[in-house]
Design a protein around this motif. Structure first.
Motif, PDB file in Angstrom:
ATOM      1  N   VAL B 372       0.838  -1.198   0.000  1.00  0.00           N
ATOM      2  CA  VAL B 372       0.000   0.000   0.000  1.00  0.00           C
ATOM      3  C   VAL B 372       0.875   1.252   0.000  1.00  0.00           C
ATOM      4  N   THR B 373       1.977   1.199   0.747  1.00  0.00           N
ATOM      5  CA  THR B 373       2.815   2.391   0.892  1.00  0.00           C
ATOM      6  C   THR B 373       3.943   2.431  -0.133  1.00  0.00           C
ATOM      7  N   GLY B 374       3.962   1.471  -1.050  1.00  0.00           N
ATOM      8  CA  GLY B 374       5.050   1.412  -2.043  1.00  0.00           C
ATOM      9  C   GLY B 374       5.717   0.048  -1.996  1.00  0.00           C
ATOM     10  N   ASP B 375       6.940  -0.032  -2.520  1.00  0.00           N
ATOM     11  CA  ASP B 375       7.648  -1.315  -2.506  1.00  0.00           C
ATOM     12  C   ASP B 375       8.062  -1.665  -1.086  1.00  0.00           C
ATOM     13  N   VAL B 376       7.786  -2.909  -0.687  1.00  0.00           N
ATOM     14  CA  VAL B 376       8.158  -3.329   0.651  1.00  0.00           C
ATOM     15  C   VAL B 376       9.255  -4.379   0.576  1.00  0.00           C
ATOM     16  N   SER B 377      10.382  -4.114   1.221  1.00  0.00           N
ATOM     17  CA  SER B 377      11.419  -5.121   1.439  1.00  0.00           C
ATOM     18  C   SER B 377      12.295  -4.613   2.576  1.00  0.00           C
ATOM     19  N   PHE B 378      13.201  -5.463   3.056  1.00  0.00           N
ATOM     20  CA  PHE B 378      13.939  -5.097   4.270  1.00  0.00           C
ATOM     21  C   PHE B 378      15.440  -5.179   4.032  1.00  0.00           C
ATOM     22  N   ASP B 379      16.187  -4.291   4.690  1.00  0.00           N
ATOM     23  CA  ASP B 379      17.644  -4.305   4.545  1.00  0.00           C
ATOM     24  C   ASP B 379      18.277  -5.201   5.621  1.00  0.00           C
ATOM     25  N   GLN B 380      19.623  -5.149   5.709  1.00  0.00           N
ATOM     26  CA  GLN B 380      20.299  -6.078   6.616  1.00  0.00           C
ATOM     27  C   GLN B 380      20.013  -5.806   8.097  1.00  0.00           C
ATOM     28  N   TYR B 381      19.409  -4.664   8.409  1.00  0.00           N
ATOM     29  CA  TYR B 381      19.071  -4.380   9.809  1.00  0.00           C
ATOM     30  C   TYR B 381      17.611  -4.702  10.129  1.00  0.00           C
ATOM     31  N   GLY B 382      16.837  -5.044   9.099  1.00  0.00           N
ATOM     32  CA  GLY B 382      15.408  -5.261   9.305  1.00  0.00           C
ATOM     33  C   GLY B 382      14.613  -3.996   9.066  1.00  0.00           C
ATOM     34  N   ASP B 383      15.311  -2.927   8.641  1.00  0.00           N
ATOM     35  CA  ASP B 383      14.613  -1.680   8.331  1.00  0.00           C
ATOM     36  C   ASP B 383      14.034  -1.749   6.926  1.00  0.00           C
ATOM     37  N   THR B 384      12.971  -0.986   6.717  1.00  0.00           N
ATOM     38  CA  THR B 384      12.374  -0.964   5.392  1.00  0.00           C
ATOM     39  C   THR B 384      13.315  -0.267   4.405  1.00  0.00           C
ATOM     40  N   THR B 385      13.315  -0.729   3.170  1.00  0.00           N
ATOM     41  CA  THR B 385      14.134  -0.068   2.158  1.00  0.00           C
ATOM     42  C   THR B 385      13.386   1.110   1.546  1.00  0.00           C
ATOM     43  N   ASN B 386      12.127   1.242   1.927  1.00  0.00           N
ATOM     44  CA  ASN B 386      11.306   2.337   1.419  1.00  0.00           C
ATOM     45  C   ASN B 386      11.481   3.555   2.339  1.00  0.00           C
ATOM     46  N   THR B 387      12.290   4.506   1.922  1.00  0.00           N
ATOM     47  CA  THR B 387      12.552   5.666   2.782  1.00  0.00           C
ATOM     48  C   THR B 387      11.817   6.901   2.272  1.00  0.00           C
ATOM     49  N   MET B 388      10.671   6.681   1.667  1.00  0.00           N
ATOM     50  CA  MET B 388       9.868   7.796   1.204  1.00  0.00           C
ATOM     51  C   MET B 388       9.428   8.636   2.408  1.00  0.00           C
ATOM     52  N   MET B 389       9.651   9.928   2.344  1.00  0.00           N
ATOM     53  CA  MET B 389       9.274  10.832   3.436  1.00  0.00           C
ATOM     54  C   MET B 389       8.429  11.966   2.867  1.00  0.00           C
ATOM     55  N   THR B 390       7.547  12.501   3.704  1.00  0.00           N
ATOM     56  CA  THR B 390       6.727  13.622   3.258  1.00  0.00           C
ATOM     57  C   THR B 390       6.720  14.708   4.319  1.00  0.00           C
ATOM     58  N   ALA B 391       6.817  15.960   3.891  1.00  0.00           N
ATOM     59  CA  ALA B 391       6.677  17.093   4.809  1.00  0.00           C
ATOM     60  C   ALA B 391       5.278  17.668   4.654  1.00  0.00           C
ATOM     61  N   TYR B 392       4.676  18.009   5.781  1.00  0.00           N
ATOM     62  CA  TYR B 392       3.321  18.560   5.785  1.00  0.00           C
ATOM     63  C   TYR B 392       3.331  19.923   6.475  1.00  0.00           C
ATOM     64  N   GLN B 393       2.318  20.713   6.177  1.00  0.00           N
ATOM     65  CA  GLN B 393       2.159  21.981   6.885  1.00  0.00           C
ATOM     66  C   GLN B 393       0.685  22.174   7.209  1.00  0.00           C
ATOM     67  N   VAL B 394       0.406  22.805   8.350  1.00  0.00           N
ATOM     68  CA  VAL B 394      -0.989  23.086   8.700  1.00  0.00           C
ATOM     69  C   VAL B 394      -1.443  24.292   7.888  1.00  0.00           C
ATOM     70  N   ASN B 395      -2.503  24.111   7.089  1.00  0.00           N
ATOM     71  CA  ASN B 395      -2.939  25.195   6.202  1.00  0.00           C
ATOM     72  C   ASN B 395      -3.961  26.101   6.883  1.00  0.00           C
ATOM     73  N   LYS B 396      -4.450  27.069   6.159  1.00  0.00           N
ATOM     74  CA  LYS B 396      -5.356  28.082   6.735  1.00  0.00           C
ATOM     75  C   LYS B 396      -6.627  27.463   7.301  1.00  0.00           C
ATOM     76  N   GLY B 397      -7.040  26.336   6.724  1.00  0.00           N
ATOM     77  CA  GLY B 397      -8.235  25.674   7.224  1.00  0.00           C
ATOM     78  C   GLY B 397      -7.944  24.788   8.430  1.00  0.00           C
ATOM     79  N   ASN B 398      -6.744  24.956   9.027  1.00  0.00           N
ATOM     80  CA  ASN B 398      -6.330  24.178  10.198  1.00  0.00           C
ATOM     81  C   ASN B 398      -6.297  22.673   9.931  1.00  0.00           C
ATOM     82  N   LYS B 399      -5.808  22.303   8.750  1.00  0.00           N
ATOM     83  CA  LYS B 399      -5.676  20.878   8.389  1.00  0.00           C
ATOM     84  C   LYS B 399      -4.267  20.647   7.861  1.00  0.00           C
TER      85      LYS B 399
END
Lengths: 309, 411
Positions: B372-399
């Motif tokens: 659902v969140t993209g390609d799923v697989s794990f590296d040698q530490y057990g961490d996800t290889t999917n390092t997609m990050m998103t920045a958000y901001q609270v807009n004028k409508g308070n969302k």
């Protein structure tokens, strides 16, 4: 920018809040020698009472006009819980050893917390409290938020009213007499039961006023807010000399200012860098308590009295 | 009277005993069914706070995990295996999480556990799971040391527990991403740093600090608060005095909301930025002055992903609670275990291996699928290889509104 006036103002406002809650500890202790550890929760219930009133009011109702109604709502809730606690939790135990009411108080405090958590709508997380809009006001080098003027005005006003009540009215003098010697006071025709209920009610009312101040100051109320505030107010009461109403206010202010200054400046003291900042403020507050208890066990304004036991 | 109470007692005892034996025999029947029938039951454990402060997040996770299990059963993803989800509530407390871990370990049908939400709860579950060879996968734990050990800050990475995996990326990635976003995109050079001293908050703040100073930004002051605090006036005064252009907060929304509000009320018109613990729908609800505040979260916003469309539809059809931040990640985490069971079964001539836990654990590191969140697989530490990050901001409508997404490469 020089931060000292700002930190002093923060401390005074916080101290006024502690002092108002501490009155409840000190009056009850002065009359029945009981530490009502559920007082912090009575404070919390007052906050939710005030919040409920503000939610009932129509949209666009001016906050300034709403505050008196919120105070009344808070006081009704707090006083109802406070006097009910006296009637059903403490009065049946009045002759019992001192440990019994203490344990009841702790039980009552958990009960009240859980009751609000369970039955107040959406109280499982913090609820936001109405706020004054507008920028802070600049006074003597400090920026004071509009909502904080509530505490700055309410605390001295409450103290004046309380001082007048205790010294000038008939039931106030009855309260003093009961505090000095309950048995003799009873023989002189004073209804000591009524006096004790009055002490609980006044303490609860002041706690409700403090709770409105807390809501305006922090922007939210939550079911957990009573615990640490109650503990701090108890510290303030002991600091000022438990049983002394002016001591409670003084203790609150000393504690609030000490906390703000420790947060602001402890990190600048050479060798103490890691002890500065917000995470250590409770540590400094309770360290101050220990210090006072060691050097002046009766508290700042307390008098050394022979134990009545 | 005496006789009557004796009668009542006997009745109660007999009924109790009968109920117990009934339960026992029913369980046994079920066991017989499984061995004689063509389907074997595999239990997937689930642990998160389902009551208390953080329950909104936990319930969204439970529903998503349940949906994954239902889907696998419906589509018959693993031949001959019927999945069952067993959710337990940890109340966001490490001690309760530890007890739940023991319950999962003692049930030999449990071949994998999804959860928990909190990094400090995970710390009390990791070792018991490791000793029992029971695979654990968290959709929400971002504490970097959970996979890479306490030495990660000095570059000394060492896998801690062979059984721990996660679909959430680490605080190291998240803190670095936040620092880079703030410095390069939002053009902020002076930051005041605050954290709540918990595993999550302190780790986030530490990784933010390193990257921000490396980029050339200045940390004008640093402070710690208690997660239970709601009064931040003295800290806010410090922030104003130091001339910061933004505050970065490592912690969760219950304290972040009043911190941001008191910051704005003090007259300091600067944004507060935080990680996925702050980027909750509750944050702008609690704090009417949140406009302009920033938050980062793992993955892309699920609404924007084509792979998530079907999941969101199915979720909204089945559940009334919001899926919150970790819904998609939990679905993928649960699906990873399902995939691992599938690999284990395929490697054993289509039958569930008798040493299921060991085989599932072995298969887990080979799992690879489109989630659902993209390609799923794990590296040698057990961490996800999917390092997609998103920045958000609270807009004028308070969302919260998504601003910028990137597959971030840790430095």
């Amino acid at each position: 920018m020089n931060e000292l006036p700002q930190q002093l103002a923060n401390g005074l406002i916080l101290g006024a809040m502690y002092g108002l809650i501490a009155i409840g500890y000190t009056m009850v202790y002065g009359i029945v020698q009981l530490i009502n550890f559920a007082h912090g929760e009575i404070f919390m219930v007052g906050g939710f009472g005030a919040l409920t009133v503000s939610l009932w009011l129509p949209d666009g109702f001016s906050l300034l006009a709403a505050i008196p109604l919120m105070i009344i709502g808070g006081i009704i809730c707090s006083v109802a819980v406070g006097t009910a606690a006296e009637r059903f939790a403490y009065r049946p135990l009045r002759g019992a050893p001192r440990l019994a009411p203490l344990i009841t108080a702790i039980g009552l405090s958990i009960l009240l917390q859980q009751a609000v958590w369970k039955w107040y709508p959406e109280a499982k997380k913090d609820r936001s409290f109405p706020q004054f809009s507008g920028d802070p006001v600049h006074v003597f080098g400090a920026d004071i938020q509009r909502g904080d003027f509530f505490l700055i005005i309410a605390a001295p006003a409450c103290m004046l009213i309380l001082g007048w009540y205790v010294n000038k009215t008939r039931s106030g003098r009855g309260m003093q007499a009961t505090a000095q010697d309950p048995d003799t006071a009873k023989l002189m025709g004073i209804n000591t039961d009524r006096i004790i209920v009055m002490a609980f009610a006044i303490g609860a009312a002041f706690a409700a006023i403090a709770a409105v101040g807390y809501g305006l100051h922090n922007g939210q109320v939550g079911f957990k807010m009573g615990f640490i505030m109650g503990l701090k107010a108890f510290t303030a009461a002991v600091l000022g000399g438990i049983g002394n109403i002016y001591g409670a206010m003084l203790g609150g202010i000393v504690l609030g200012v000490a906390e703000a200054l420790a947060t602001g400046y402890m990190g600048d003291v050479p060798g103490m860098e890691q002890f500065g900042g917000g995470a250590w403020k409770d540590v400094w507050a309770f360290a101050l308590l220990i210090l006072v208890l060691l050097l002046r066990p009766q508290g700042l304004l307390g008098e050394r009295v022979a134990d009545r036991a | 009277m005496r006789n009557r109470s004796a009668l009542i007692l006997t009745t109660v005892l007999t009924t109790g005993a009968l109920t117990l034996t009934a339960c026992g025999s029913r369980d046994k029947d079920k066991g017989d069914d499984n061995s004689s029938g063509d389907k074997k039951t595999v239990v997937i454990g689930f642990d998160a706070p389902l009551t208390g402060d953080l329950s909104a997040l936990g319930i969204g996770m439970r529903n998503s995990a349940e949906l994954a299990v239902k889907t696998a059963n419906k589509e018959n993803t693993v031949e001959g295996v019927e999945f069952k989800l067993q959710p337990l509530d940890d109340q966001a407390q490490p001690s309760v999480g530890g007890q739940n871990a023991q319950k999962f370990i003692s049930d030999s049908d449990v071949l994998g556990v999804v959860g928990p939400l909190n990094s400090n709860v995970s710390q009390s579950m990791q070792k018991p799971f490791n000793d029992a060879n029971l695979t654990q996968i968290s959709p929400a734990n971002t504490g970097t040391e959970l996979t890479q050990g306490d030495g990660w800050k000095k570059g000394d990475k060492k896998r801690q527990f062979k059984t721990f995996f996660r679909t959430a990326t680490t605080d190291q990635v998240q803190g670095q991403f936040a620092a880079q976003y703030l410095f390069q995109k939002a053009k902020i050079k002076k930051v005041y740093l605050i954290d709540d001293q918990k595993t999550y908050g302190a780790g986030l703040a530490a990784s933010f600090k390193d990257t921000f100073t490396d980029l050339g930004g200045k940390i004008v002051g640093q402070d710690h608060v208690n997660p239970e605090d709601r009064d931040f006036k003295s800290v806010v005064s410090q922030v104003k005095g130091k001339g910061a252009e933004a505050v970065y907060y490592g912690g969760e929304y219950p304290a972040a909301a009043p911190l941001s509000q008191q910051l704005k009320e003090s007259g300091a018109k600067i944004p507060l930025m935080g990680g996925d613990g702050m980027k909750s729908e509750e944050f702008p609800k609690l704090n009417k002055k949140a406009i302009g505040d920033l938050g980062t979260s793992v993955g892309k916003p699920v609404e924007e992903l084509p792979s998530a469309k079907k999941f969101i539809e199915e979720y909204n059809k089945n559940y009334k609670e919001n899926m919150e931040t970790y819904g998609g990640g939990t679905y993928d985490a649960t699906w990873s275990i399902i995939e691992a069971v599938k690999l284990a079964v395929e490697g054993n001539n289509g039958k569930l291996p008798s040493d299921g836990r060991v085989k599932v654990l072995e298969a887990m590191s080979k799992v690879k699928f489109q989630g659902v969140t993209g390609d799923v697989s794990f590296d040698q530490y057990g961490d996800t290889t999917n390092t997609m990050m998103t920045a958000y901001q609270v807009n004028k409508g308070n969302k919260w509104e998504s601003k910028f997404s990137e597959a971030y490469k840790p430095r």
